[in-house]
Design a protein around this motif. Structure first.
Motif, PDB file in Angstrom:
ATOM      1  N   ASP A 161       0.819  -1.210   0.000  1.00  0.00           N
ATOM      2  CA  ASP A 161       0.000   0.000   0.000  1.00  0.00           C
ATOM      3  C   ASP A 161       0.855   1.262   0.000  1.00  0.00           C
ATOM      4  O   ASP A 161       0.508   2.254  -0.630  1.00  0.00           O
ATOM      5  CB  ASP A 161      -0.919  -0.010   1.228  1.00  0.00           C
ATOM      6  N   ASP A 162       1.980   1.220   0.708  1.00  0.00           N
ATOM      7  CA  ASP A 162       2.825   2.418   0.807  1.00  0.00           C
ATOM      8  C   ASP A 162       4.282   2.014   1.053  1.00  0.00           C
ATOM      9  O   ASP A 162       4.816   2.219   2.139  1.00  0.00           O
ATOM     10  CB  ASP A 162       2.311   3.307   1.955  1.00  0.00           C
ATOM     11  N   PRO A 163       4.950   1.451   0.033  1.00  0.00           N
ATOM     12  CA  PRO A 163       6.328   0.969   0.241  1.00  0.00           C
ATOM     13  C   PRO A 163       7.300   2.057   0.672  1.00  0.00           C
ATOM     14  O   PRO A 163       8.235   1.790   1.431  1.00  0.00           O
ATOM     15  CB  PRO A 163       6.704   0.378  -1.118  1.00  0.00           C
ATOM     16  N   ALA A 164       7.082   3.286   0.211  1.00  0.00           N
ATOM     17  CA  ALA A 164       8.015   4.373   0.543  1.00  0.00           C
ATOM     18  C   ALA A 164       8.074   4.640   2.038  1.00  0.00           C
ATOM     19  O   ALA A 164       9.115   5.084   2.555  1.00  0.00           O
ATOM     20  CB  ALA A 164       7.597   5.650  -0.201  1.00  0.00           C
ATOM     21  N   ALA A 165       6.978   4.368   2.752  1.00  0.00           N
ATOM     22  CA  ALA A 165       6.962   4.606   4.198  1.00  0.00           C
ATOM     23  C   ALA A 165       7.806   3.581   4.941  1.00  0.00           C
ATOM     24  O   ALA A 165       8.342   3.866   6.026  1.00  0.00           O
ATOM     25  CB  ALA A 165       5.521   4.574   4.704  1.00  0.00           C
ATOM     26  N   PHE A 166       7.955   2.395   4.356  1.00  0.00           N
ATOM     27  CA  PHE A 166       8.644   1.301   5.037  1.00  0.00           C
ATOM     28  C   PHE A 166      10.120   1.190   4.666  1.00  0.00           C
ATOM     29  O   PHE A 166      10.954   0.800   5.494  1.00  0.00           O
ATOM     30  CB  PHE A 166       7.954  -0.029   4.713  1.00  0.00           C
ATOM     31  N   ILE A 167      10.445   1.491   3.418  1.00  0.00           N
ATOM     32  CA  ILE A 167      11.781   1.205   2.898  1.00  0.00           C
ATOM     33  C   ILE A 167      12.913   1.820   3.727  1.00  0.00           C
ATOM     34  O   ILE A 167      13.889   1.130   4.065  1.00  0.00           O
ATOM     35  CB  ILE A 167      11.880   1.605   1.413  1.00  0.00           C
ATOM     36  N   PRO A 168      12.848   3.118   4.102  1.00  0.00           N
ATOM     37  CA  PRO A 168      13.961   3.677   4.893  1.00  0.00           C
ATOM     38  C   PRO A 168      14.183   2.940   6.215  1.00  0.00           C
ATOM     39  O   PRO A 168      15.329   2.741   6.633  1.00  0.00           O
ATOM     40  CB  PRO A 168      13.526   5.127   5.136  1.00  0.00           C
ATOM     41  N   HIS A 169      13.100   2.524   6.867  1.00  0.00           N
ATOM     42  CA  HIS A 169      13.214   1.847   8.159  1.00  0.00           C
ATOM     43  C   HIS A 169      13.679   0.398   7.994  1.00  0.00           C
ATOM     44  O   HIS A 169      14.346  -0.149   8.880  1.00  0.00           O
ATOM     45  CB  HIS A 169      11.884   1.888   8.890  1.00  0.00           C
TER      46      HIS A 169
ATOM     47  N   GLN B 162      15.798  -0.472   5.590  1.00  0.00           N
ATOM     48  CA  GLN B 162      17.215  -0.337   5.273  1.00  0.00           C
ATOM     49  C   GLN B 162      18.055   0.023   6.507  1.00  0.00           C
ATOM     50  O   GLN B 162      19.209  -0.392   6.613  1.00  0.00           O
ATOM     51  CB  GLN B 162      17.403   0.712   4.182  1.00  0.00           C
ATOM     52  N   SER B 163      17.451   0.768   7.447  1.00  0.00           N
ATOM     53  CA  SER B 163      18.178   1.134   8.670  1.00  0.00           C
ATOM     54  C   SER B 163      17.962   0.127   9.788  1.00  0.00           C
ATOM     55  O   SER B 163      18.477   0.309  10.893  1.00  0.00           O
ATOM     56  CB  SER B 163      17.745   2.524   9.139  1.00  0.00           C
ATOM     57  N   ARG B 164      17.179  -0.935   9.514  1.00  0.00           N
ATOM     58  CA  ARG B 164      16.892  -2.006  10.485  1.00  0.00           C
ATOM     59  C   ARG B 164      16.243  -1.444  11.752  1.00  0.00           C
ATOM     60  O   ARG B 164      16.516  -1.876  12.874  1.00  0.00           O
ATOM     61  CB  ARG B 164      18.162  -2.777  10.871  1.00  0.00           C
ATOM     62  N   ASN B 165      15.335  -0.492  11.563  1.00  0.00           N
ATOM     63  CA  ASN B 165      14.685   0.170  12.694  1.00  0.00           C
ATOM     64  C   ASN B 165      13.395  -0.573  13.052  1.00  0.00           C
ATOM     65  O   ASN B 165      12.323  -0.293  12.511  1.00  0.00           O
ATOM     66  CB  ASN B 165      14.391   1.632  12.350  1.00  0.00           C
ATOM     67  N   ARG B 166      13.494  -1.508  13.972  1.00  0.00           N
ATOM     68  CA  ARG B 166      12.344  -2.335  14.342  1.00  0.00           C
ATOM     69  C   ARG B 166      11.229  -1.492  14.969  1.00  0.00           C
ATOM     70  O   ARG B 166      10.048  -1.728  14.708  1.00  0.00           O
ATOM     71  CB  ARG B 166      12.767  -3.439  15.309  1.00  0.00           C
TER      72      ARG B 166
ATOM     73  N   ALA C  41      10.430   1.655  14.528  1.00  0.00           N
ATOM     74  CA  ALA C  41       9.713   2.461  13.533  1.00  0.00           C
ATOM     75  C   ALA C  41       8.800   1.590  12.676  1.00  0.00           C
ATOM     76  O   ALA C  41       7.675   1.992  12.351  1.00  0.00           O
ATOM     77  CB  ALA C  41      10.711   3.205  12.644  1.00  0.00           C
ATOM     78  N   LEU C  42       9.261   0.404  12.322  1.00  0.00           N
ATOM     79  CA  LEU C  42       8.427  -0.514  11.544  1.00  0.00           C
ATOM     80  C   LEU C  42       7.216  -0.957  12.355  1.00  0.00           C
ATOM     81  O   LEU C  42       6.089  -1.016  11.834  1.00  0.00           O
ATOM     82  CB  LEU C  42       9.247  -1.727  11.107  1.00  0.00           C
ATOM     83  N   ALA C  43       7.427  -1.247  13.627  1.00  0.00           N
ATOM     84  CA  ALA C  43       6.327  -1.659  14.484  1.00  0.00           C
ATOM     85  C   ALA C  43       5.285  -0.548  14.599  1.00  0.00           C
ATOM     86  O   ALA C  43       4.075  -0.808  14.604  1.00  0.00           O
ATOM     87  CB  ALA C  43       6.837  -2.045  15.867  1.00  0.00           C
TER      88      ALA C  43
ATOM     89  N   LEU D 264       9.025  -7.794   7.398  1.00  0.00           N
ATOM     90  CA  LEU D 264       9.390  -6.549   6.721  1.00  0.00           C
ATOM     91  C   LEU D 264      10.906  -6.416   6.594  1.00  0.00           C
ATOM     92  O   LEU D 264      11.408  -5.905   5.585  1.00  0.00           O
ATOM     93  CB  LEU D 264       8.824  -5.351   7.495  1.00  0.00           C
ATOM     94  N   LEU D 265      11.640  -6.900   7.583  1.00  0.00           N
ATOM     95  CA  LEU D 265      13.101  -6.764   7.552  1.00  0.00           C
ATOM     96  C   LEU D 265      13.750  -7.597   6.449  1.00  0.00           C
ATOM     97  O   LEU D 265      14.905  -7.334   6.077  1.00  0.00           O
ATOM     98  CB  LEU D 265      13.693  -7.138   8.913  1.00  0.00           C
ATOM     99  N   VAL D 266      13.027  -8.595   5.926  1.00  0.00           N
ATOM    100  CA  VAL D 266      13.578  -9.370   4.809  1.00  0.00           C
ATOM    101  C   VAL D 266      12.891  -9.021   3.488  1.00  0.00           C
ATOM    102  O   VAL D 266      13.188  -9.626   2.460  1.00  0.00           O
ATOM    103  CB  VAL D 266      13.471 -10.893   5.066  1.00  0.00           C
ATOM    104  N   ARG D 267      12.004  -8.032   3.534  1.00  0.00           N
ATOM    105  CA  ARG D 267      11.181  -7.720   2.349  1.00  0.00           C
ATOM    106  C   ARG D 267      11.988  -7.189   1.165  1.00  0.00           C
ATOM    107  O   ARG D 267      11.549  -7.294   0.007  1.00  0.00           O
ATOM    108  CB  ARG D 267      10.093  -6.711   2.735  1.00  0.00           C
ATOM    109  N   LEU D 268      13.152  -6.639   1.420  1.00  0.00           N
ATOM    110  CA  LEU D 268      13.980  -6.106   0.331  1.00  0.00           C
ATOM    111  C   LEU D 268      15.147  -7.020  -0.020  1.00  0.00           C
ATOM    112  O   LEU D 268      15.926  -6.701  -0.931  1.00  0.00           O
ATOM    113  CB  LEU D 268      14.516  -4.720   0.711  1.00  0.00           C
ATOM    114  N   ASP D 269      15.277  -8.135   0.676  1.00  0.00           N
ATOM    115  CA  ASP D 269      16.406  -9.041   0.431  1.00  0.00           C
ATOM    116  C   ASP D 269      16.423  -9.512  -1.020  1.00  0.00           C
ATOM    117  O   ASP D 269      15.394  -9.926  -1.568  1.00  0.00           O
ATOM    118  CB  ASP D 269      16.335 -10.257   1.356  1.00  0.00           C
ATOM    119  N   GLY D 270      17.602  -9.443  -1.636  1.00  0.00           N
ATOM    120  CA  GLY D 270      17.751  -9.933  -2.998  1.00  0.00           C
ATOM    121  C   GLY D 270      17.301  -8.967  -4.069  1.00  0.00           C
ATOM    122  O   GLY D 270      17.415  -9.269  -5.268  1.00  0.00           O
TER     123      GLY D 270
END
Length: 304
Positions: free
Chosen positions: A197-205, A207-211, A213-215, A282-288
């Motif tokens: 729904d809103d990948p831009a809101a999640f991607i920075p957190h 990449q910074s492994r900010n649990r 902020a993701l929560a 979410l923390l593995v959502r960008l892997d690969g």
């Protein structure tokens, strides 16, 4: 002609499997499954022997050194694996997948829903269930058993041993565990839906492994509050006994289940563990993914 409602847990009959409304409907129905299964388990005493490894000589004789429940899970999940249960994106075995056979049936063409991941919380679910849930929900049956044993002249620690219903109790344990597992792992569907729904809101957190902020992005305290209120109402209703005329017997001493125990199970375990699954996913959502792919996701506009 009246329309036929689509079975919401059937991932192949149309509809968006990542619709939050659909996911909520599944989670609400799982509340019923979990409560009813706990009520069934509460009929039997604690039976702690069934949860301790190496207690059954019959199992050691066939080369199995785990607990009775672990053996029951493995035997049942072996059959389920052959029937390709664990190829579904919302099903996870408690047995090590490496010890399970491959499906006999050809793979079912499930639509691509979740991002590839290896998150499986079942070891934690099983441990908490055995250590915390079973002793609490079986307290009434265990006390009733101890009274019967004392009447027969059995006193001391032997009063509280067990009622011998290992098979019946394990069968219900299996149902409870599978329902809790499905509920907890549905957090992946929630995270995938909100990420898309809103990948831009999640991607920075991510990449910074900010649990934290993701929560915060996936947590809605008002929704959790309503869930616990609904759960208490359901548990209060389902715990009632009824007269032959269908009238409820509103006597707390005769209730089928410890209502506070059900609510606390959700509040202090199921909900927090689901959040862990959501954040871990979410923390593995960008892997690969390449930088170009991630940038393309980040540039997408939030869905209205």
């Amino acid at each position: 002609m009246a329309s036929v409602p689509i079975p919401i847990q059937n991932l192949t009959l149309g509809g968006d499997p990542l619709s939050l409304d659909r996911i909520r409907s599944i989670l609400v129905r799982l509340e019923d499954t979990i409560i009813f299964s706990l009520i069934e388990r509460a009929q039997f005493a604690h039976n702690p022997r069934a949860y301790r490894r190496g207690e059954f000589q019959e199992l050691k004789d066939i080369g199995f050194h785990g607990s009775w429940l672990e053996w029951f899970l493995k035997e049942t999940e072996t059959f389920h694996a052959k029937a390709r249960r664990y190829t579904s994106p919302d099903e996870y075995p408690f047995t090590d997948p490496a010890e399970l056979p491959p499906p006999i049936l050809k793979p079912h063409p499930h639509p691509p829903i979740l991002y590839p991941n290896k998150i499986n919380m079942n070891a934690s679910i099983l441990s908490f269930y055995v250590q915390s849930i079973v002793p609490r929900i079986t307290r009434q049956a265990t006390l009733a058993l101890s009274a019967l044993k004392r009447a027969s002249g059995i006193t001391g620690d032997a009063e509280f041993e067990d009622d011998g219903n290992y098979g019946s109790a394990a069968f219900v344990d299996l149902e409870v565990l599978q329902a809790i597992s499905k509920r907890v792992h549905y957090g992946k569907f929630v995270s995938e839906s909100k990420f898309r729904d809103d990948p831009a809101a999640f991607i920075p957190h991510i990449q910074s492994r900010n649990r934290d902020a993701l929560a915060a992005l996936i947590t809605k305290p008002e929704v959790e509050k309503k869930l616990l209120q609904r759960l208490r109402k359901k548990a209060n209703l389902y715990a009632l006994n009824f007269t032959p005329d269908g009238e409820p017997v509103d006597d707390s001493a005769l209730r089928k289940i410890d209502v506070d125990g059900v609510v606390e199970l959700y509040e202090h375990y199921i909900i927090p563990l689901t959040k862990e699954v959501e954040v871990d996913y979410l923390l593995v959502r960008l892997d690969g993914m390449s930088k170009e792919e991630i940038d393309a996701l980040a540039s997408k506009q939030k869905k209205q």
